[in-house]
Write an enzyme that holds these catalytic residues in place. Structure first.
Site, PDB file in Angstrom:
ATOM      1  N   CYS A  41     -15.309  -3.075  -1.266  1.00 60.97           N
ATOM      2  CA  CYS A  41     -13.966  -3.330  -0.750  1.00 60.97           C
ATOM      3  C   CYS A  41     -13.350  -4.482  -1.546  1.00 60.97           C
ATOM      4  CB  CYS A  41     -14.030  -3.692   0.727  1.00 60.97           C
ATOM      5  SG  CYS A  41     -14.649  -5.355   0.993  1.00 60.97           S
ATOM      6  N   ARG A  50      -2.074   6.699   9.377  1.00 60.20           N
ATOM      7  CA  ARG A  50      -2.097   6.165   8.011  1.00 60.20           C
ATOM      8  C   ARG A  50      -2.039   7.276   6.985  1.00 60.20           C
ATOM      9  NH1 ARG A  50      -4.276   1.017   7.724  1.00 60.20           N
ATOM     10  NH2 ARG A  50      -3.840  -0.161   9.625  1.00 60.20           N
ATOM     11  N   ARG A  78       0.859  -1.182   0.000  1.00 58.92           N
ATOM     12  CA  ARG A  78       0.000   0.000   0.000  1.00 58.92           C
ATOM     13  C   ARG A  78       0.893   1.229   0.000  1.00 58.92           C
ATOM     14  NH1 ARG A  78      -4.100   0.011   4.802  1.00 58.92           N
ATOM     15  NH2 ARG A  78      -5.243  -1.522   3.540  1.00 58.92           N
ATOM     16  N   CYS A  91      -8.138 -10.655   0.610  1.00 62.31           N
ATOM     17  CA  CYS A  91      -8.294 -10.206   1.991  1.00 62.31           C
ATOM     18  C   CYS A  91      -8.524 -11.375   2.944  1.00 62.31           C
ATOM     19  CB  CYS A  91      -9.469  -9.244   2.119  1.00 62.31           C
ATOM     20  SG  CYS A  91      -9.656  -8.704   3.827  1.00 62.31           S
ATOM     21  N   CYS A 107     -14.418  -1.405   5.180  1.00 66.12           N
ATOM     22  CA  CYS A 107     -13.403  -0.727   4.377  1.00 66.12           C
ATOM     23  C   CYS A 107     -13.956   0.137   3.255  1.00 66.12           C
ATOM     24  CB  CYS A 107     -12.421  -1.736   3.819  1.00 66.12           C
ATOM     25  SG  CYS A 107     -11.510  -2.581   5.118  1.00 66.12           S
ATOM     26  N   LYS A 153      -6.282   7.169  11.771  1.00 64.35           N
ATOM     27  CA  LYS A 153      -6.547   7.709  10.442  1.00 64.35           C
ATOM     28  C   LYS A 153      -6.888   9.184  10.481  1.00 64.35           C
ATOM     29  CE  LYS A 153      -7.961   3.342   8.507  1.00 64.35           C
ATOM     30  NZ  LYS A 153      -9.084   2.592   7.884  1.00 64.35           N
ATOM     31  N   LYS A 182      -4.518   1.252  14.656  1.00 62.48           N
ATOM     32  CA  LYS A 182      -4.403   2.130  13.483  1.00 62.48           C
ATOM     33  C   LYS A 182      -4.989   3.503  13.798  1.00 62.48           C
ATOM     34  CE  LYS A 182      -6.781  -0.343  10.588  1.00 62.48           C
ATOM     35  NZ  LYS A 182      -7.741  -0.901   9.585  1.00 62.48           N
ATOM     36  N   CYS A 199     -16.871  -7.967   5.006  1.00 60.58           N
ATOM     37  CA  CYS A 199     -16.921  -8.222   6.449  1.00 60.58           C
ATOM     38  C   CYS A 199     -17.246  -6.924   7.167  1.00 60.58           C
ATOM     39  CB  CYS A 199     -15.601  -8.817   6.929  1.00 60.58           C
ATOM     40  SG  CYS A 199     -14.372  -7.582   7.376  1.00 60.58           S
TER      41      CYS A 199
HETATM   42  C1  SRM Z   1      -8.008  -1.375   0.317  1.00 54.72           C
HETATM   43  C2  SRM Z   1      -9.051  -0.974   1.381  1.00 54.72           C
HETATM   44  C3  SRM Z   1     -10.478  -1.167   0.883  1.00 54.72           C
HETATM   45  C4  SRM Z   1     -10.708  -0.701  -0.551  1.00 54.72           C
HETATM   46  O1  SRM Z   1     -11.402  -1.437  -1.238  1.00 54.72           O
HETATM   47  O2  SRM Z   1     -10.235   0.384  -0.913  1.00 54.72           O
HETATM   48  C5  SRM Z   1      -8.912  -1.729   2.675  1.00 54.72           C
HETATM   49  C6  SRM Z   1      -8.525  -3.030   2.720  1.00 54.72           C
HETATM   50  C7  SRM Z   1      -8.271  -3.722   3.872  1.00 54.72           C
HETATM   51  N1  SRM Z   1      -8.492  -3.280   5.121  1.00 54.72           N
HETATM   52 FE1  SRM Z   1      -9.499  -1.630   5.598  1.00 54.72          FE
HETATM   53  N2  SRM Z   1      -9.220  -0.983   3.752  1.00 54.72           N
HETATM   54  C8  SRM Z   1      -9.442   0.267   3.331  1.00 54.72           C
HETATM   55  C9  SRM Z   1     -10.067   1.268   3.998  1.00 54.72           C
HETATM   56  C10 SRM Z   1     -10.680   1.125   5.237  1.00 54.72           C
HETATM   57  C11 SRM Z   1     -11.666   1.999   5.795  1.00 54.72           C
HETATM   58  C12 SRM Z   1     -12.229   3.240   5.107  1.00 54.72           C
HETATM   59  C13 SRM Z   1     -11.510   4.491   5.517  1.00 54.72           C
HETATM   60  O3  SRM Z   1     -10.512   4.434   6.274  1.00 54.72           O
HETATM   61  O4  SRM Z   1     -11.942   5.539   5.068  1.00 54.72           O
HETATM   62  C14 SRM Z   1     -12.056   1.450   7.004  1.00 54.72           C
HETATM   63  C15 SRM Z   1     -13.163   1.970   7.957  1.00 54.72           C
HETATM   64  C16 SRM Z   1     -12.745   3.128   8.773  1.00 54.72           C
HETATM   65  C17 SRM Z   1     -12.047   2.657  10.019  1.00 54.72           C
HETATM   66  O5  SRM Z   1     -10.822   2.482   9.982  1.00 54.72           O
HETATM   67  O6  SRM Z   1     -12.753   2.435  11.028  1.00 54.72           O
HETATM   68  C18 SRM Z   1     -11.278   0.269   7.167  1.00 54.72           C
HETATM   69  C19 SRM Z   1     -11.349  -0.579   8.236  1.00 54.72           C
HETATM   70  C20 SRM Z   1     -10.565  -1.710   8.393  1.00 54.72           C
HETATM   71  C21 SRM Z   1     -10.544  -2.522   9.590  1.00 54.72           C
HETATM   72  C22 SRM Z   1     -11.356  -2.291  10.869  1.00 54.72           C
HETATM   73  C23 SRM Z   1     -10.673  -1.339  11.787  1.00 54.72           C
HETATM   74  C24 SRM Z   1     -11.396  -1.287  13.115  1.00 54.72           C
HETATM   75  O7  SRM Z   1     -11.210  -0.297  13.829  1.00 54.72           O
HETATM   76  O8  SRM Z   1     -12.114  -2.232  13.435  1.00 54.72           O
HETATM   77  C25 SRM Z   1      -9.628  -3.562   9.326  1.00 54.72           C
HETATM   78  C26 SRM Z   1      -9.265  -4.727  10.245  1.00 54.72           C
HETATM   79  C27 SRM Z   1      -8.338  -4.298  11.363  1.00 54.72           C
HETATM   80  O9  SRM Z   1      -7.770  -3.202  11.320  1.00 54.72           O
HETATM   81  O10 SRM Z   1      -8.194  -5.119  12.283  1.00 54.72           O
HETATM   82  C28 SRM Z   1      -9.137  -3.347   7.994  1.00 54.72           C
HETATM   83  C29 SRM Z   1      -8.198  -4.170   7.340  1.00 54.72           C
HETATM   84  C30 SRM Z   1      -8.006  -4.183   6.000  1.00 54.72           C
HETATM   85  C31 SRM Z   1      -7.122  -5.219   5.286  1.00 54.72           C
HETATM   86  C32 SRM Z   1      -5.697  -4.719   5.321  1.00 54.72           C
HETATM   87  C33 SRM Z   1      -7.267  -6.641   5.802  1.00 54.72           C
HETATM   88  C34 SRM Z   1      -6.208  -7.060   6.826  1.00 54.72           C
HETATM   89  O11 SRM Z   1      -6.129  -6.392   7.886  1.00 54.72           O
HETATM   90  O12 SRM Z   1      -5.508  -8.027   6.545  1.00 54.72           O
HETATM   91  C35 SRM Z   1      -7.717  -5.121   3.870  1.00 54.72           C
HETATM   92  C36 SRM Z   1      -6.783  -5.505   2.735  1.00 54.72           C
HETATM   93  C37 SRM Z   1      -7.578  -6.182   1.641  1.00 54.72           C
HETATM   94  C38 SRM Z   1      -6.796  -6.337   0.401  1.00 54.72           C
HETATM   95  O13 SRM Z   1      -6.593  -7.521  -0.032  1.00 54.72           O
HETATM   96  O14 SRM Z   1      -6.378  -5.334  -0.173  1.00 54.72           O
HETATM   97  N3  SRM Z   1      -9.712  -2.229   7.452  1.00 54.72           N
HETATM   98  N4  SRM Z   1     -10.432   0.081   6.066  1.00 54.72           N
HETATM   99  C39 SRM Z   1      -8.920   0.454   1.902  1.00 54.72           C
HETATM  100  C40 SRM Z   1      -7.472   0.903   1.917  1.00 54.72           C
HETATM  101  C41 SRM Z   1      -7.352   2.268   2.539  1.00 54.72           C
HETATM  102  C42 SRM Z   1      -5.936   2.793   2.463  1.00 54.72           C
HETATM  103  O15 SRM Z   1      -5.498   3.076   1.334  1.00 54.72           O
HETATM  104  O16 SRM Z   1      -5.290   2.874   3.501  1.00 54.72           O
HETATM  105  S1  SF4 Z   2     -14.095  -4.855   4.681  1.00 56.64           S
HETATM  106 FE1  SF4 Z   2     -13.402  -6.735   5.462  1.00 56.64          FE
HETATM  107  S2  SF4 Z   2     -13.363  -7.976   3.656  1.00 56.64           S
HETATM  108 FE2  SF4 Z   2     -13.462  -5.962   2.939  1.00 56.64          FE
HETATM  109  S3  SF4 Z   2     -11.359  -5.434   2.623  1.00 56.64           S
HETATM  110 FE3  SF4 Z   2     -11.915  -4.711   4.637  1.00 56.64          FE
HETATM  111  S4  SF4 Z   2     -11.296  -6.339   5.905  1.00 56.64           S
HETATM  112 FE4  SF4 Z   2     -11.354  -7.192   3.918  1.00 56.64          FE
END
Ligand code: SRM
Ligand code: SF4
Ligand code: FAD
Ligand code: FMN
Lengths: 606, 555
Positions: free
Chosen positions: B425, B141, B72, B431, B474, B206, B204, B470
């Protein structure tokens, strides 16, 4: 009540106290023999004093100072054929009342030849004309300057080989000639057996027994055949008495995009008749695939129903081709007959001694059908059957330990399935095993390999070198060592093409590493980087540690490809010993042979 | 006190995020890393993943999972030069799976990189002046900022603040240079982290900057947010928002999505100090024993906003002024050409689910490459997974337009609003946390929903639909009018009622529905919407107004 008076009973007790079971069993056989002998002749004395009788047991006891008996049968054997012939000779000699000692070259001290009077030598050839591992020391001793003159020795040699190899029966031939050079008296001309050894081995045995009787018949004391009781009541399933075993599981264990389909096969073993040890191989009988048989019939335009009589047995041609003859592996006789019948120049050329290597290469690439296709000729059913070798069982290293998998035997089978000139060719055994589904039944047996065993002393370290399917026995080794609670370290050196595609049992090795059941893992994947890396490179790379392990009494095992891998690994080991042990190449080679002698360097290559 | 989470231990013992990464990368017996190193790798901007499509198959093959790495990039404000684009594109084809993935946080992800290619990839990025530092893991981030860049000079200024903020909150460890760029090895004790300390953050963190009226960044979903207050063309300052976050866990009421609170106003000169104060307060008070309860949103929910603001003011040595008025109109993107204040042009292209790849009828990866070769402005990645070709001189527009149509990059522009605004997502197959499909399912899902809209003759009505595999959220489904959140293969929870401005959470409406079930549910609601809709009313607002959904009342 006891047939002995207290005083004799006491003497017997002191005699047999702290004797190991094997010896006790042997004594039982010996005394049984004595009983029979005395019943017949009324003789009173035993003959242990003048000579120790050696029981005809698969694993003969260690060397002795003086010749045991008038006749000594020494065998050098890698995959058991030579051993079997030698044992048959031993039984034959004793049946005709001659004491015989049957001993593996590994258990025979070469220097002792000087005291011998009458020796039969059965020796196969391996690698690229090399002696079988158990005969390396004997071979090198005899061919070296150190070899003594042997004026008082009479001998004869049976050589085992495969005429598809350039150096056919090389070991036997060299030994035969060398013994003559050393002044020994050749009883009768050497006989060279091809893969189909029976036709020549049986007559040779008779000839050998005859010659011995002729020369020693009178002076040799008559004696009863010593038949020691075997520890296990039921004999192991053998080539001659295979058992039906059920296939429990059959999974591909290489990735979809791997070059080769390799199967993990699990067999249900019926009972103690299948008590294999890690290091043994499991023999499997299969028939040839129908399609392959049909193709032969088609190419020869012969009537599959026609009755063919060869060596006294009569079957339809189809039945000969399906279950009695090799139609995948090419035999030299076939090439000879084909050369005659087709009058083809190229074939004639192949048969010339100087092009033996080409022929060998052709054998490893072509199947019978390919030959028949490329060199059309008129055949009659009998000639065809005679030109083909009998269908042999295929051996697969046991990839498990009963201590861990209970009533199962696991195999690791690389499937031969490729195209040649647009026609599909398969390996009869490996292919049919690969398509067998759970519930299928296979005719199988145990092929013991006493030279390929984990150390009895569990505190010893071991180094296992097994690229490709060569890793199979080591899965069994590690299972066994874990079950035994062995404290010694296990070091595995594995090789393949691509880590992600053909790292056999990768997940299991990683698990055993985590559990500290495998203590060191080095890998060489030839096609994961620009330059090709093989196990021998890793051996050199880690030479310092490897030599350090060796000096600590470690055993080294090599399993897998015999054509290239085994020689390269052998050379690498010598190099490592020379470099890190500050030795000359010769001394390093001796060092390694020394290890082989004491079974600390063992190979199972094919 | 309950004991620290395992990750805390790993961070503490990592010697400045070094751990045993070097050994792990060198280990030829596995395509993966040692367990602890996979955690540390995240702070270097990469995740270890496996191809879940063949995971079971490989288990039977007694082979380890097919380990691959996702990388990333750090791209503050989503700004990327053509030269950088070309470098990233080359890597996507050389080392990754031949695709670029635009994320909901304005950056690129590369998927499917083998362990051996990881170092070359990061080195090449660095050569193109992009890094991946701290784009994942328990740190601040990639800082996002409203992507429509140049409506006023103030917008450019804000983009610059995003960059400075990102730099200011970067970890200081040299581990990154050491491991990936052959920087000289650490001798002695690891360098101190002035802001983070040696265990970094509990979770994390943000940061986003929004420029009204656009809330494309969904500022309220961020731990730390700034709403730019532009007064007569000048950047007056920012409203501070804190404690947003969406991630939740199915069936765990203690976890929930939360919108950030607006805490007050500050002038630009205070931005870095305040941001740092918010971060260090979370560093010191965040829950390090339970990762499900470690985000700033829980710290604030537990201790109260007043306490938190006081603590921040103390650390930043300044008082926050009362928040200034602001108004968001949308959290979506505006497509087509837009003219900037300086007369230059910006073209936003719709990239479904952010995936740029060459399909034989839609050769987009090539298309963007060809544009990058001639483009003189820059590219902007939007938080809606779209791409902007920014800063085009009027004279160059035609050339760009020709390339756009040659490579059919405009193919999605004339689609229904639904298709234009939907987010998905990544989910399967990369993922590890996915419970259901998202990105791969989006096209079919949209067709099905479109069919419903057509049936009720409302295809023209804007409708925001977001789907994730899930409950981590994201693609911010909790802020959509229709949010589908994966629960199991083929089954989703249906959330309804977000506004389209990112200021109202959708509520859970029905659980664990398969496609037929949620389509039937939507069919009923859309029928009602079609017949009872007040003019210009949006679906989410309609559902609340007519009481078809209930929940914690929201504006
Ligand atoms: C690529 C992306 C989704 C997309 O389709 O664009 C993404 C993809 C993933 N996110 Fe996310 N998140 C992405 C934006 C978000 C957002 C939206 C935002 O930030 O605006 C959220 C919700 C906001 C938040 O953070 O609460 C988000 C909340 C999560 C979470 C839940 C965090 C929590 O507090 O519970 C996880 C899981 C974790 O962190 O344990 C997670 C984890 C992940 C992981 C890295 C899975 C992992 O931990 O192994 C995913 C990778 C999948 C893959 O194969 O690429 N991602 N993730 C976004 C990348 C953002 C970036 O460039 O940094
Ligand atoms: S929402 Fe859940 S399934 Fe989708 S990319 Fe984030 S961690 Fe993976
Ligand atoms: C002691 C011992 C242990 C063994 N252990 C194992 C083991 O653990 N696992 C294992 O897989 N095998 C093992 N083998 C080898 C095994 O016994 C068989 O030789 C092997 O499976 C091939 O038998 P087949 O009947 O399938 O094919 P074969 O009948 O042997 O081969 C048919 C013919 O196909 C041709 N051919 C074969 N391969 C190719 C190729 N790649 N390209 C072109 N032509 C080709 C050759 O002409 C060959 O004669 C062991 C052998 C020995 C002696
Ligand atoms: C790996 C390998 C290499 C062999 N190389 C030769 C050879 O070079 N020359 C030869 O005559 N026979 C060669 N053979 C054939 C064996 O000598 C033949 O199978 C013999 O029956 C084996 O007897 P044994 O089981 O006592 O070792 C080779 C066999 C194997 C498995």
């Amino acid at each position: 009540m006891l047939p002995l008076d207290p005083e004799r009973a006491a003497r017997l007790d002191t005699l047999i106290e702290d004797l190991d079971p094997a010896t006790l069993l042997w004594i039982s056989g010996y005394t049984a023999g004595l009983a029979a002998e005395r019943a017949r002749s009324g003789a009173r004395s035993g003959f242990l004093a003048q000579s120790l009788v050696q029981p005809v047991a698969p694993h003969a006891p260690a060397t002795r100072a003086t010749p045991a008996s008038p006749v000594t049968v020494i065998y050098g054997s890698q995959t058991g054929n030579g051993r079997r012939v030698a044992e048959r000779l031993g039984r034959g000699l004793e049946a005709s009342g001659l004491q015989a000692t049957v001993v593996s070259a590994a258990d025979y001290s070469p220097k002792q030849l000087a005291q011998e009077r009458f020796v039969y030598l059965v020796a196969s050839t391996h690698g690229d004309g090399d002696p079988p591992d158990d005969a390396r020391a004997l071979f090198e001793f005899l061919t070296s300057r150190r070899a003594p003159r042997l004026p008082s020795l009479a001998y004869a040699v049976l050589a085992l080989g495969d005429s598809s190899y350039p150096r056919f029966c090389h070991t036997g031939r060299v030994l035969d000639e060398r013994l003559a050079e050393l002044g020994a008296r050749r009883l009768f001309a050497r006989v060279d057996c091809d893969v189909d050894l029976e036709p020549k081995a049986a007559p040779w045995i008779d000839q050998a027994v005859g010659a011995a009787r002729g020369e020693l018949g009178t002076e040799a004391p008559r004696l009863a055949i010593v038949t020691p009781l075997r520890p296990t009541a039921a004999p192991l399933a053998s080539r001659d008495q295979p058992l039906e075993v059920e296939l429990l599981a059959n999974h591909r264990i290489t990735a979809r995009n791997a070059d080769r389909d390799v199967r993990h096969v699990e067999l249900a073993i019926p009972d103690e008749r299948f008590d294999y040890e890690p290091g043994d191989a499991i023999g499997v009988f299969v028939e040839n695939p129908i399609a392959a048989v049909e193709r032969i019939v088609e190419l020869t335009a012969l009537d599959p129903a026609s009755q063919v009589t060869v060596d006294g047995s009569t079957h339809s041609l189809r039945s000969w081709l399906t279950s009695r003859r090799e139609i995948a592996r090419i035999a030299r006789p076939l090439v000879e007959r084909l050369a005659e019948r087709s009058g083809d120049r190229q074939l004639a050329g192949w048969l010339a001694p100087e092009s033996a290597t080409e022929l060998r290469r052709a054998f490893s690439q072509l199947q019978v059908a390919d030959l028949l296709r490329h060199f059309p000729a008129a055949w009659d059913p009998e000639a065809l059957v005679r030109a083909l070798h009998p269908l042999a069982p295929r051996l697969y290293s046991a990839a498990s330990s009963r201590r861990q998998v209970g009533g199962e035997a696991h195999l690791t089978v690389a499937v031969i399935d490729y195209r040649h000139d647009g026609e599909r060719r398969v390996g009869p055994a490996s292919w049919q095993i690969s398509i067998a589904s759970p519930g299928a039944r296979l005719r199988a047996f145990v092929e013991p390999n006493a030279r390929f065993r984990v150390p009895t002393d569990g505190s010893r370290d071991i180094i296992m070198i097994g690229p490709g399917t060569g890793v199979a026995p080591f899965r069994g080794f590690v299972q066994q060592r874990v079950a035994d609670g062995a404290r010694g370290r296990n070091w595995l050196i594995y090789g393949g093409r691509h880590r992600e595609r053909d790292f056999l049992y990768q997940a299991e090795w990683q698990e055993t590493l985590k559990r500290r059941q495998l203590h060191r893992l080095d890998v060489a994947f030839s096609r994961d980087q620009a330059d090709k890396v093989y196990v021998q490179h890793r051996i050199r790379e880690h030479g310092r540690e490897l030599f350090a392990w060796l000096e600590k009494g470690t055993s080294v095992y090599v399993c897998g490809d015999a054509e290239r891998m085994a020689p390269d690994v052998h050379a690498a080991l010598i190099e490592v010993i020379a470099t890190h042990g500050a030795r000359s190449a010769e001394d390093a080679a001796d060092y390694l042979n020394g290890l082989a002698q004491v079974k600390r360097y063992a190979r199972d290559v094919y | 006190m309950t004991e620290l989470s395992a990750v805390e231990k790993i961070k503490a013992e990592s010697r400045g995020l070094r751990g045993t990464l070097v050994d792990s990368l060198a280990d030829p017996a596995t395509g993966g890393l040692a367990e602890s190193d996979t955690q540390l790798l995240r702070l270097h901007g990469s995740y270890q993943q496996d191809d879940r499509d063949i995971r079971e198959q490989r288990r039977l093959q007694k082979l380890e999972p097919l380990w691959r790495f996702m990388v990333r990039l750090r791209l503050p404000g989503g700004v990327c030069t053509p030269a950088q684009w070309l470098a990233i594109d080359a890597l996507a084809r050389a080392h990754a799976n031949g695709s670029l993935r635009l994320t909901t946080r304005q950056t690129f992800q590369l998927h499917g990189i083998a362990k051996g290619d990881l170092k070359p990839t990061l080195a090449a990025l660095n050569a193109a002046l992009v890094d991946t530092v701290a784009t994942c893991g328990d740190v601040n981030r990639n800082v996002v900022a409203s992507s429509n860049p140049v409506e006023s000079p103030a917008h450019a200024e804000v983009a610059e603040w995003a960059r400075r903020l990102s730099e200011h909150l970067l970890p200081r460890t040299r581990a990154y240079h050491e491991i990936w760029l052959d920087g000289e090895k650490l001798t002695g004790t690891p360098e101190v982290e002035p802001i983070y300390g040696n265990t970094y953050l509990p979770r994390k963190f943000k940061t986003a900057i929004a420029i009204p009226p656009s809330n494309d960044v969904d500022v309220f979903a961020n731990d730390l947010g700034f709403i730019a207050i532009v007064e007569d063309g000048r950047l007056a300052g920012f409203n501070l928002t804190v404690g947003g976050g969406l991630g939740a866990t199915h069936g765990d009421a203690a976890t929930y999505p939360r919108l950030a609170d607006v805490a007050g106003f500050l002038t630009p000169d205070r931005l870095l100090a305040v941001a740092e104060a918010v971060l260090t307060t979370q560093r010191d008070f965040g829950d390090r024993t339970n990762r499900k309860h470690a985000r700033l949103k829980y710290t604030i929910a537990d201790r109260g906003l007043a306490w938190f603001v006081a603590e921040v003011e103390r650390r930043a040595e300044c008082k926050l002024e009362p928040a200034r008025p602001f108004a968001f109109t949308s959290n979506g993107d505006r497509f087509g050409w837009l003219r900037g204040f300086d007369g230059r042009w910006h073209r936003t292209l719709r990239i479904p689910a952010g995936r740029i790849v060459d399909r034989f009828d839609l050769p987009w990866l090539t298309g963007f490459r060809e544009i990058a070769k001639v483009h003189t402005g820059d590219f902007r990645i939007t938080p809606n997974q779209n791409a902007i070709i920014a800063g085009v001189d009027a004279s160059a527009r035609q050339a760009i337009d020709e390339l756009i149509s040659r490579f059919r990059l405009d193919a999605t522009e004339h689609l229904s609003p639904l298709r234009r605004d939907a987010l998905a997502c990544v989910a399967l197959p990369t993922c590890p946390l996915a419970m259901a499909e998202a990105e791969r399912y989006l096209p079919q899902l949209l067709s099905r929903v479109e069919a419903l809209l057509e049936r009720h003759a409302i295809s023209h009505v804007p409708l925001s639909l977001r789907i994730t595999g899930c409950p981590n959220g994201c693609a911010r489904p909790y802020l959509a009018e229709i949010g589908l959140i994966g629960k199991a293969a083929g089954r989703y929870n249906l959330h309804l009622g977000g506004d389209a401005r990112g200021q109202r959470l959708a509520v859970l409406h029905r659980e664990n529905l398969d496609e037929a079930a949620f389509l039937a549910e939507l069919d009923g609601l859309l029928r009602a919407f079609a017949s009872e809709r007040a003019d210009e009313e949006r679906f989410g607002d309609f559902l609340w107004r007519t009481g078809r959904i209930r929940g914690p009342a929201r504006a």
